[in-house]
Design a protein around this motif. Sequence first.
Motif, PDB file in Angstrom:
ATOM      1  N   MET A   8       0.835  -1.201   0.000  1.00 54.99           N
ATOM      2  CA  MET A   8       0.000   0.000   0.000  1.00 54.99           C
ATOM      3  C   MET A   8       0.871   1.253   0.000  1.00 54.99           C
ATOM      4  SD  MET A   8      -3.134   1.231   2.459  1.00 54.99           S
ATOM      5  CE  MET A   8      -4.292   0.148   1.607  1.00 54.99           C
ATOM      6  N   ALA A   9       0.670   2.075  -0.999  1.00 57.49           N
ATOM      7  CA  ALA A   9       1.393   3.334  -1.100  1.00 57.49           C
ATOM      8  C   ALA A   9       0.520   4.454  -0.553  1.00 57.49           C
ATOM      9  CB  ALA A   9       1.755   3.620  -2.552  1.00 57.49           C
ATOM     10  N   ILE A  10       1.088   5.266   0.335  1.00 52.00           N
ATOM     11  CA  ILE A  10       0.359   6.369   0.945  1.00 52.00           C
ATOM     12  C   ILE A  10       0.869   7.679   0.365  1.00 52.00           C
ATOM     13  CG2 ILE A  10      -0.198   7.544   3.111  1.00 52.00           C
ATOM     14  CD1 ILE A  10       0.327   4.869   4.534  1.00 52.00           C
ATOM     15  N   SER A  11      -0.015   8.425  -0.256  1.00 50.09           N
ATOM     16  CA  SER A  11       0.365   9.725  -0.817  1.00 50.09           C
ATOM     17  C   SER A  11      -0.300  10.838  -0.007  1.00 50.09           C
ATOM     18  CB  SER A  11      -0.050   9.826  -2.286  1.00 50.09           C
ATOM     19  OG  SER A  11      -1.447   9.673  -2.427  1.00 50.09           O
ATOM     20  N   ILE A  12       0.413  11.933   0.164  1.00 50.43           N
ATOM     21  CA  ILE A  12      -0.076  13.048   0.979  1.00 50.43           C
ATOM     22  C   ILE A  12      -0.134  14.310   0.133  1.00 50.43           C
ATOM     23  CG2 ILE A  12       0.392  14.487   3.005  1.00 50.43           C
ATOM     24  CD1 ILE A  12       1.761  12.098   4.283  1.00 50.43           C
ATOM     25  N   SER A  31     -13.377   4.588   7.669  1.00 47.31           N
ATOM     26  CA  SER A  31     -13.962   3.378   7.090  1.00 47.31           C
ATOM     27  C   SER A  31     -13.187   2.103   7.385  1.00 47.31           C
ATOM     28  CB  SER A  31     -14.059   3.528   5.562  1.00 47.31           C
ATOM     29  OG  SER A  31     -12.759   3.656   5.003  1.00 47.31           O
ATOM     30  N   SER A  32     -11.990   2.210   7.987  1.00 49.06           N
ATOM     31  CA  SER A  32     -11.155   1.021   8.092  1.00 49.06           C
ATOM     32  C   SER A  32     -10.130   1.157   9.210  1.00 49.06           C
ATOM     33  CB  SER A  32     -10.421   0.797   6.759  1.00 49.06           C
ATOM     34  OG  SER A  32      -9.479  -0.231   6.857  1.00 49.06           O
ATOM     35  N   PHE A  33      -9.695   0.005   9.725  1.00 47.03           N
ATOM     36  CA  PHE A  33      -8.591  -0.004  10.686  1.00 47.03           C
ATOM     37  C   PHE A  33      -7.300   0.477  10.023  1.00 47.03           C
ATOM     38  CE2 PHE A  33      -9.315  -4.188   8.878  1.00 47.03           C
ATOM     39  CZ  PHE A  33      -8.085  -4.495   8.312  1.00 47.03           C
ATOM     40  N   LEU A  34      -7.246   0.421   8.687  1.00 49.92           N
ATOM     41  CA  LEU A  34      -6.074   0.910   7.961  1.00 49.92           C
ATOM     42  C   LEU A  34      -5.958   2.434   8.024  1.00 49.92           C
ATOM     43  CD1 LEU A  34      -6.182  -1.430   4.843  1.00 49.92           C
ATOM     44  CD2 LEU A  34      -4.580  -1.535   6.756  1.00 49.92           C
ATOM     45  N   ASP A  35      -7.030   3.099   8.470  1.00 46.18           N
ATOM     46  CA  ASP A  35      -6.959   4.550   8.643  1.00 46.18           C
ATOM     47  C   ASP A  35      -5.931   4.937   9.701  1.00 46.18           C
ATOM     48  OD1 ASP A  35      -8.987   4.757   6.815  1.00 46.18           O
ATOM     49  OD2 ASP A  35     -10.567   5.140   8.279  1.00 46.18           O
ATOM     50  N   SER A  36      -5.456   3.961  10.446  1.00 42.19           N
ATOM     51  CA  SER A  36      -4.449   4.258  11.472  1.00 42.19           C
ATOM     52  C   SER A  36      -3.183   4.865  10.884  1.00 42.19           C
ATOM     53  CB  SER A  36      -4.095   2.979  12.246  1.00 42.19           C
ATOM     54  OG  SER A  36      -3.606   1.981  11.356  1.00 42.19           O
ATOM     55  N   ALA A 136      -9.265  -0.158  -7.422  1.00 44.95           N
ATOM     56  CA  ALA A 136     -10.274  -0.829  -8.248  1.00 44.95           C
ATOM     57  C   ALA A 136     -11.140  -1.748  -7.404  1.00 44.95           C
ATOM     58  CB  ALA A 136      -9.590  -1.603  -9.380  1.00 44.95           C
ATOM     59  N   LYS A 137     -10.528  -2.443  -6.438  1.00 36.81           N
ATOM     60  CA  LYS A 137     -11.251  -3.338  -5.541  1.00 36.81           C
ATOM     61  C   LYS A 137     -11.217  -2.768  -4.119  1.00 36.81           C
ATOM     62  CE  LYS A 137     -11.933  -6.614  -8.648  1.00 36.81           C
ATOM     63  NZ  LYS A 137     -13.297  -6.987  -9.110  1.00 36.81           N
ATOM     64  N   ASP A 138     -12.367  -2.680  -3.499  1.00 35.95           N
ATOM     65  CA  ASP A 138     -12.423  -2.182  -2.115  1.00 35.95           C
ATOM     66  C   ASP A 138     -12.189  -3.343  -1.157  1.00 35.95           C
ATOM     67  OD1 ASP A 138     -12.842  -0.992   0.288  1.00 35.95           O
ATOM     68  OD2 ASP A 138     -14.947  -0.495  -0.047  1.00 35.95           O
ATOM     69  N   THR A 139     -10.988  -3.399  -0.595  1.00 36.22           N
ATOM     70  CA  THR A 139     -10.665  -4.474   0.348  1.00 36.22           C
ATOM     71  C   THR A 139     -10.403  -3.921   1.751  1.00 36.22           C
ATOM     72  OG1 THR A 139      -8.293  -4.302  -0.156  1.00 36.22           O
ATOM     73  CG2 THR A 139      -9.601  -5.840  -1.487  1.00 36.22           C
ATOM     74  N   VAL A 140     -10.817  -2.674   1.991  1.00 35.90           N
ATOM     75  CA  VAL A 140     -10.487  -2.054   3.279  1.00 35.90           C
ATOM     76  C   VAL A 140     -11.704  -1.710   4.132  1.00 35.90           C
ATOM     77  CG1 VAL A 140      -8.359  -1.101   2.327  1.00 35.90           C
ATOM     78  CG2 VAL A 140     -10.419   0.320   2.373  1.00 35.90           C
ATOM     79  N   THR A 141     -12.877  -1.560   3.519  1.00 35.70           N
ATOM     80  CA  THR A 141     -14.041  -1.096   4.269  1.00 35.70           C
ATOM     81  C   THR A 141     -14.450  -2.084   5.346  1.00 35.70           C
ATOM     82  OG1 THR A 141     -14.862   0.158   2.377  1.00 35.70           O
ATOM     83  CG2 THR A 141     -16.447  -0.382   4.101  1.00 35.70           C
ATOM     84  N   THR A 156      -6.479  -7.389   1.276  1.00 39.02           N
ATOM     85  CA  THR A 156      -5.632  -6.253   0.926  1.00 39.02           C
ATOM     86  C   THR A 156      -4.214  -6.710   0.594  1.00 39.02           C
ATOM     87  OG1 THR A 156      -6.935  -4.805   2.362  1.00 39.02           O
ATOM     88  CG2 THR A 156      -4.747  -4.020   1.720  1.00 39.02           C
ATOM     89  N   LEU A 157      -3.718  -7.657   1.369  1.00 40.37           N
ATOM     90  CA  LEU A 157      -2.363  -8.163   1.128  1.00 40.37           C
ATOM     91  C   LEU A 157      -2.254  -8.932  -0.180  1.00 40.37           C
ATOM     92  CD1 LEU A 157      -1.422  -9.323   4.749  1.00 40.37           C
ATOM     93  CD2 LEU A 157      -0.412  -7.428   3.468  1.00 40.37           C
ATOM     94  N   THR A 158      -3.372  -9.487  -0.653  1.00 40.20           N
ATOM     95  CA  THR A 158      -3.325 -10.238  -1.915  1.00 40.20           C
ATOM     96  C   THR A 158      -3.350  -9.313  -3.135  1.00 40.20           C
ATOM     97  OG1 THR A 158      -5.742 -10.485  -1.953  1.00 40.20           O
ATOM     98  CG2 THR A 158      -4.464 -12.254  -0.912  1.00 40.20           C
ATOM     99  N   GLN A 159      -3.619  -8.016  -2.924  1.00 40.22           N
ATOM    100  CA  GLN A 159      -3.580  -7.075  -4.044  1.00 40.22           C
ATOM    101  C   GLN A 159      -2.122  -6.730  -4.371  1.00 40.22           C
ATOM    102  OE1 GLN A 159      -6.648  -6.188  -5.496  1.00 40.22           O
ATOM    103  NE2 GLN A 159      -7.227  -7.766  -4.013  1.00 40.22           N
ATOM    104  N   VAL A 160      -1.830  -6.651  -5.648  1.00 37.72           N
ATOM    105  CA  VAL A 160      -0.470  -6.291  -6.060  1.00 37.72           C
ATOM    106  C   VAL A 160      -0.130  -4.885  -5.590  1.00 37.72           C
ATOM    107  CG1 VAL A 160       1.063  -5.912  -8.027  1.00 37.72           C
ATOM    108  CG2 VAL A 160      -0.573  -7.817  -8.054  1.00 37.72           C
ATOM    109  N   HIS A 161      -1.120  -4.005  -5.666  1.00 39.95           N
ATOM    110  CA  HIS A 161      -0.854  -2.609  -5.290  1.00 39.95           C
ATOM    111  C   HIS A 161      -2.140  -1.990  -4.749  1.00 39.95           C
ATOM    112  CE1 HIS A 161      -0.606   1.769  -6.036  1.00 39.95           C
ATOM    113  NE2 HIS A 161       0.663   1.609  -5.681  1.00 39.95           N
ATOM    114  N   SER A 162      -2.040  -1.260  -3.656  1.00 41.13           N
ATOM    115  CA  SER A 162      -3.160  -0.518  -3.098  1.00 41.13           C
ATOM    116  C   SER A 162      -2.703   0.905  -2.811  1.00 41.13           C
ATOM    117  CB  SER A 162      -3.663  -1.165  -1.804  1.00 41.13           C
ATOM    118  OG  SER A 162      -4.167  -2.463  -2.042  1.00 41.13           O
ATOM    119  N   SER A 163      -3.654   1.823  -2.824  1.00 43.10           N
ATOM    120  CA  SER A 163      -3.320   3.224  -2.594  1.00 43.10           C
ATOM    121  C   SER A 163      -4.177   3.827  -1.498  1.00 43.10           C
ATOM    122  CB  SER A 163      -3.525   4.049  -3.880  1.00 43.10           C
ATOM    123  OG  SER A 163      -2.656   3.606  -4.902  1.00 43.10           O
ATOM    124  N   CYS A 164      -3.588   4.776  -0.799  1.00 44.55           N
ATOM    125  CA  CYS A 164      -4.305   5.572   0.184  1.00 44.55           C
ATOM    126  C   CYS A 164      -3.881   7.022  -0.016  1.00 44.55           C
ATOM    127  CB  CYS A 164      -3.984   5.112   1.609  1.00 44.55           C
ATOM    128  SG  CYS A 164      -4.697   6.171   2.894  1.00 44.55           S
TER     129      CYS A 164
END
Length: 394
Positions: A8-12, A31-36, A136-141, A156-164
């Motif tokens: 997961m790449a986080i952009s600010i 929406s998610s524990f990943l919001d941490s 493209a796929k919502d795996t965090v909600t 989420t871990l099975t996705q090649v790439h995720s963005s926040c």
Amino acid sequence: MSYLAGGMAISIRGRQASRKEAPILVVAPHSSFLDSCIVYATKMSSVIVRKESMDNYVGKLINYTQPLYVLRDDPNSRQNTIKEIIERATSKENWPQVLIFPEGTCTNRSCLITFKPGGFYPGVPVQPVTIRYPNAKDTVTWTWEGPGALKLLWLTLTQVHSSCEIEFLPVYYPSEEEKRDPKLYARNVRDVMAKALGIPVLDYTYDDCKLQQRAKQLGIPGAAHLRDITELRASLGLSTNNRELELVNPSLASKTRWVDYNTFASWLGLPYNRDAKRLYDIFLHHGTELVYFPDYLVCACFLACQHEPLSVTLLYAFKIFTPNEYGRMNERNYEELVTRCLGFGPEETVMTFREADPDGKGYITFDDFIKYARTKPELEFLFAKDTTHKPKSQ
């Protein structure tokens, strides 16, 4: 680095204001524990979290942020948290910025629900911060219904790439009117954030979600529309006069239980207007084009007694489904009752009826059931205020 290792790449975007500019950061949607990840993105700001979060590994890490813990179901805890927010936000000491998720619960990001006013009581400038997951796929909600935390983490871990994407919006400076009215302040900040996100606002709260979830678990008729029913009852004056409770009497059993719109409105003393028709349509059985009136009464009694133990609602339900003035309920009527008020399945229904009728009379009274329920630890939820029960059948 943990997020990057998980793909997961986080952009600010934007600039985080200093504590002097904005002592409080307001973050949404939640929406998610990943919001941490926002804790790291905001340079270890102090978060407001549930007291229960202290009990796990993540909770120990949260302690490093000098957090404010709150028991969401304890009104005293909420007041103490508000006092602490005010003290930190106005302190001359070098506290970290306070970070708040004002929605108070997770949503699916399709809208912004009601912001709790706690973070707006200090009347100081706040910086709105938005979070997006443009994947493209919502795996965090992670919401009231749907996959659990471990499954979402695995997906989420099975996705090649995720963005926040985290965006710092301009600091919001409250007007004098907003300083005097934290709820107005919260609404206006929510409107600014909703516009930036391009999503609507919806006046739902955490308490609405909790009440609706409880109603669904118990099998209360109309549970999926509880918020709409609450608003319609309020607009029609039913929530203040509790007209439905007056209708719960032995004479109900002698009346026709399947009613049309005219009868429905007449019994409840309602005007023939749009809101009354909307309330009727929520309970409409499309196969018969009629409403089963006991279903509506159970739901109304549940709402009228929502701050009382569930046993109070059950007392009214016994009167609704008891076919005689002696308060004696046979097994068939009992089944109708417990599927609508306790979420019991067929096996639980048979077992509890027979245990509540040890003499084999073929009927039980409300007192019989309560006497039996008090001996069963699994039925303790009947006598506690504001608790959520998950029936065995689920």
